[in-house]
Design a protein around this motif. Structure first.
Motif, PDB file in Angstrom:
ATOM      1  N   MET A 178      -0.259  13.037  -1.117  1.00 55.55           N
ATOM      2  CA  MET A 178      -0.152  11.770  -1.125  1.00 55.55           C
ATOM      3  C   MET A 178       1.437  11.586  -1.929  1.00 55.55           C
ATOM      4  N   LYS A 179       1.692  10.632  -1.026  1.00 51.91           N
ATOM      5  CA  LYS A 179       2.939   9.949  -1.834  1.00 51.91           C
ATOM      6  C   LYS A 179       2.548   9.325  -3.209  1.00 51.91           C
ATOM      7  N   LYS A 180       3.820   9.595  -4.343  1.00 56.20           N
ATOM      8  CA  LYS A 180       3.841   9.171  -5.586  1.00 56.20           C
ATOM      9  C   LYS A 180       4.642   8.251  -5.004  1.00 56.20           C
ATOM     10  N   GLU A 181       3.782   7.154  -6.190  1.00 60.39           N
ATOM     11  CA  GLU A 181       3.902   5.494  -6.701  1.00 60.39           C
ATOM     12  C   GLU A 181       4.883   4.629  -6.595  1.00 60.39           C
ATOM     13  N   LYS A 182       6.146   3.875  -6.156  1.00 63.62           N
ATOM     14  CA  LYS A 182       6.935   3.621  -6.630  1.00 63.62           C
ATOM     15  C   LYS A 182       6.836   2.248  -7.576  1.00 63.62           C
ATOM     16  N   LYS A 183       7.311   1.602  -8.726  1.00 71.10           N
ATOM     17  CA  LYS A 183       7.213   0.382  -9.430  1.00 71.10           C
ATOM     18  C   LYS A 183       8.737   0.649  -9.736  1.00 71.10           C
ATOM     19  N   VAL A 184       9.385  -0.834  -9.057  1.00 76.03           N
ATOM     20  CA  VAL A 184      10.771  -1.170  -9.413  1.00 76.03           C
ATOM     21  C   VAL A 184      10.468  -2.483 -10.016  1.00 76.03           C
TER      22      VAL A 184
ATOM     23  N   VAL B  73      12.362  -5.879 -11.427  1.00 73.16           N
ATOM     24  CA  VAL B  73      13.588  -6.932 -10.770  1.00 73.16           C
ATOM     25  C   VAL B  73      13.317  -8.049 -10.888  1.00 73.16           C
ATOM     26  N   MET B  74      13.853  -9.289 -11.428  1.00 74.03           N
ATOM     27  CA  MET B  74      13.550 -10.817 -11.631  1.00 74.03           C
ATOM     28  C   MET B  74      12.768 -11.030 -12.638  1.00 74.03           C
ATOM     29  N   GLY B  75      12.961 -10.480 -13.515  1.00 72.85           N
ATOM     30  CA  GLY B  75      11.651 -10.373 -14.745  1.00 72.85           C
ATOM     31  C   GLY B  75      10.114  -9.727 -14.437  1.00 72.85           C
ATOM     32  N   LYS B  76      10.362  -8.946 -13.891  1.00 72.51           N
ATOM     33  CA  LYS B  76       8.782  -8.311 -12.838  1.00 72.51           C
ATOM     34  C   LYS B  76       8.718  -6.536 -12.935  1.00 72.51           C
ATOM     35  N   VAL B  77       7.804  -6.309 -12.663  1.00 74.35           N
ATOM     36  CA  VAL B  77       7.422  -4.922 -12.007  1.00 74.35           C
ATOM     37  C   VAL B  77       6.916  -5.505 -11.234  1.00 74.35           C
ATOM     38  N   TYR B  78       7.406  -4.455  -9.499  1.00 71.04           N
ATOM     39  CA  TYR B  78       6.476  -4.632  -8.559  1.00 71.04           C
ATOM     40  C   TYR B  78       5.875  -3.484  -8.077  1.00 71.04           C
ATOM     41  N   THR B  79       4.914  -2.523  -7.887  1.00 73.24           N
ATOM     42  CA  THR B  79       4.810  -1.253  -7.009  1.00 73.24           C
ATOM     43  C   THR B  79       5.196  -1.797  -5.388  1.00 73.24           C
ATOM     44  N   ILE B  80       6.006  -0.851  -5.124  1.00 73.44           N
ATOM     45  CA  ILE B  80       5.906  -0.485  -3.898  1.00 73.44           C
ATOM     46  C   ILE B  80       5.747   0.148  -2.844  1.00 73.44           C
ATOM     47  N   THR B  81       4.789  -0.779  -1.893  1.00 70.54           N
ATOM     48  CA  THR B  81       4.157   0.401  -1.161  1.00 70.54           C
ATOM     49  C   THR B  81       4.542  -0.692   0.563  1.00 70.54           C
ATOM     50  N   GLU B  82       4.350   0.478   1.520  1.00 65.49           N
ATOM     51  CA  GLU B  82       4.455   0.516   2.903  1.00 65.49           C
ATOM     52  C   GLU B  82       4.786  -0.852   3.469  1.00 65.49           C
ATOM     53  N   THR B  83       3.904  -1.305   3.010  1.00 59.96           N
ATOM     54  CA  THR B  83       2.938  -2.180   3.416  1.00 59.96           C
ATOM     55  C   THR B  83       3.130  -3.947   3.053  1.00 59.96           C
ATOM     56  N   ASN B  84       3.729  -3.598   1.419  1.00 60.05           N
ATOM     57  CA  ASN B  84       3.984  -5.010   0.986  1.00 60.05           C
ATOM     58  C   ASN B  84       5.525  -5.311   0.797  1.00 60.05           C
ATOM     59  N   ILE B  85       6.069  -4.702   1.300  1.00 61.49           N
ATOM     60  CA  ILE B  85       8.032  -4.796   0.867  1.00 61.49           C
ATOM     61  C   ILE B  85       7.765  -6.608   1.447  1.00 61.49           C
ATOM     62  N   SER B  86       7.591  -6.896   2.462  1.00 63.59           N
ATOM     63  CA  SER B  86       8.257  -8.219   2.347  1.00 63.59           C
ATOM     64  C   SER B  86       7.405  -8.823   1.445  1.00 63.59           C
TER      65      SER B  86
END
Length: 148
Positions: free
Chosen positions: A1-7, A9-22
């Protein structure tokens, strides 16, 4: 299982998945449009391995502002990346004090900006950062964040 990426930007933390970048791009773009005006800054997000790249496309020539894009970042660019002062958001690890923006162009050292960015990202719950760096030119600013 890939490690979750949280970034952060613009005052918030977003969890990045392969399907939610857009979805993240749309949310950040909406905030940018509300903060600086529609069609002033275009946001794109890209991931490669453990590196997340955030592209802020905007026409701005640093040399006319007395800033060196290899060492400095202007205050307005720092604010569009972090979302500091937007909708009441204040970075937990503040940027160095800036005079009222709008009348004076204020330059920060990139090292000071990146230090405040990394500390704020940690406090806000983003992924641990191994390294981050900026690339600035007349068409865009890119923040690359390498996760641990």
């Amino acid at each position: 299982m890939k490690k979750e990426k949280k970034v952060f930007v613009m005052g918030k933390v977003y969890t990045i998945t392969e399907t939610n970048i857009s979805e993240i791009e749309r949310a950040v773009q909406e905030d940018l449009d509300n903060m600086v005006g529609k069609d002033k800054v275009e946001f794109k997000l890209c991931t490669l391995g453990n590196v997340v790249a955030m592209f802020f496309n905007r026409p701005l020539e640093y040399s006319t502002l007395g800033a060196d894009p290899r060492e400095s970042i202007i205050g307005e660019d720092a604010l569009i990346i972090t979302g500091d002062r937007y909708n009441g958001f204040i970075m937990p690890s503040p940027l160095p004090p800036m005079p009222y923006l709008g009348y004076i162009i204020y330059n920060l050292e990139q090292s000071d900006f990146l230090d405040a960015y990394k500390k704020s990202a940690k406090i806000l719950g983003a992924s641990k950062i191994r390294d981050c760096w900026l690339e600035i030119n007349s068409n865009m600013i890119v923040l690359r964040v390498q996760m641990k």
